[in-house]
Motif scaffolding. Structure first.
Motif, short mmCIF file in Angstrom:
data_model
loop_
_atom_site.label_atom_id
_atom_site.label_comp_id
_atom_site.label_asym_id
_atom_site.label_seq_id
_atom_site.Cartn_x
_atom_site.Cartn_y
_atom_site.Cartn_z
N GLY A 13 10.61 4.51 0.32
CA GLY A 13 10.27 5.92 0.21
C GLY A 13 10.56 6.46 -1.17
N SER A 14 9.80 7.49 -1.57
CA SER A 14 9.98 8.11 -2.88
C SER A 14 9.53 9.56 -2.82
CB SER A 14 9.16 7.36 -3.93
OG SER A 14 9.22 8.01 -5.19
N THR A 15 10.16 10.41 -3.61
CA THR A 15 9.70 11.79 -3.74
C THR A 15 8.79 11.96 -4.95
OG1 THR A 15 11.67 12.38 -5.01
CG2 THR A 15 11.73 12.80 -2.63
N ASP A 16 8.82 10.99 -5.89
CA ASP A 16 8.08 11.15 -7.14
C ASP A 16 7.20 9.95 -7.51
OD1 ASP A 16 9.95 9.24 -7.86
OD2 ASP A 16 10.98 10.52 -9.31
N ARG A 17 7.16 8.93 -6.70
CA ARG A 17 6.40 7.69 -6.92
C ARG A 17 6.92 6.89 -8.12
NH1 ARG A 17 -0.04 6.92 -5.74
NH2 ARG A 17 0.08 4.66 -5.67
N THR A 18 8.14 7.22 -8.56
CA THR A 18 8.77 6.48 -9.65
C THR A 18 10.04 5.79 -9.16
OG1 THR A 18 7.90 8.03 -11.28
CG2 THR A 18 9.76 6.70 -11.97
N ALA A 19 10.95 6.56 -8.57
CA ALA A 19 12.19 6.01 -8.02
C ALA A 19 11.97 5.74 -6.53
CB ALA A 19 13.33 7.01 -8.21
N ILE A 44 0.87 -1.17 0.00
CA ILE A 44 0.00 0.00 0.00
C ILE A 44 0.91 1.23 0.00
CG2 ILE A 44 -0.23 0.07 2.53
CD1 ILE A 44 -3.20 0.97 1.99
N VAL A 45 0.53 2.25 -0.77
CA VAL A 45 1.32 3.48 -0.87
C VAL A 45 0.59 4.60 -0.15
CG1 VAL A 45 2.28 5.20 -2.44
CG2 VAL A 45 2.36 2.78 -3.06
N LEU A 46 1.30 5.29 0.72
CA LEU A 46 0.75 6.44 1.44
C LEU A 46 1.29 7.71 0.81
CD1 LEU A 46 1.41 5.15 5.06
CD2 LEU A 46 -0.70 4.95 3.74
N GLY A 97 15.99 8.56 8.52
CA GLY A 97 15.51 9.85 8.03
C GLY A 97 15.70 9.92 6.53
N MET A 98 14.62 10.21 5.85
CA MET A 98 14.65 10.27 4.40
C MET A 98 13.62 11.27 3.93
SD MET A 98 13.51 7.36 1.74
CE MET A 98 13.72 7.63 -0.01
N LEU A 99 13.97 12.07 2.94
CA LEU A 99 13.02 12.98 2.34
C LEU A 99 12.11 12.16 1.43
CD1 LEU A 99 12.19 15.95 2.09
CD2 LEU A 99 13.68 16.08 0.08
N ALA A 100 10.80 12.18 1.68
CA ALA A 100 9.85 11.41 0.89
C ALA A 100 8.50 12.09 0.87
CB ALA A 100 9.71 10.00 1.46
#
Length: 129
Positions: free
Chosen positions: A70-76, A37-39, A98-101
């Motif tokens: 985790g992803s910032t763009d839902r691709t990578a 599941i993606v939040l 800690g990750m930017l997502a």
């Protein structure tokens, strides 16, 4: 389909109600693991953890093996954590460095009961950037 046999929609994990939950297909067949599941966090945040609350009315579909991506763009996607949840109805915490997502993907690689997956209320611990 998660709405055949019961209301197991993915939106149930974001409704603030611990009695509702997301459930993968179980009626008329099952989909093989892994399940995910993606939040969508709505914005890029510094994520430091994820809290997983299993369904509260029984053990069916409780996640055993998990991965968090985790992803910032839902691709990578970047894997930020992996492990095993205890077989309990109590909320469990995954700590990350800690990750930017903007997006977090919770992947169930195995289940304590059955070949399906459930989640009541996953929550994110974060620091806003």
């Amino acid at each position: 389909m998660p709405t055949v046999g019961e209301n197991g929609r993915a939106a149930n994990v974001l409704d603030g109600n611990q009695a509702t939950f997301w459930h993968t297909r179980w009626y008329g067949g099952t989909d093989p693991l892994p399940h995910h599941i993606v939040l969508d966090l709505g914005e890029k945040l510094e994520v430091t953890g994820l809290r997983y609350l299993p369904r509260q009315d029984g053990a069916n579909g409780r996640i055993a093996g998990y991965e968090v991506w985790g992803s910032t763009d839902r691709t990578a996607w970047t894997k930020v954590a992996a492990g095993t949840f205890a077989n309990t109805a109590a909320e469990q915490t995954v700590t990350e460095n800690g990750m930017l997502a903007r997006y977090l993907k919770l992947v169930a690689t195995s289940s304590h009961v059955g070949s399906w997956t459930t989640a009541a209320e996953p929550n994110v611990t974060r620091v806003v950037r």
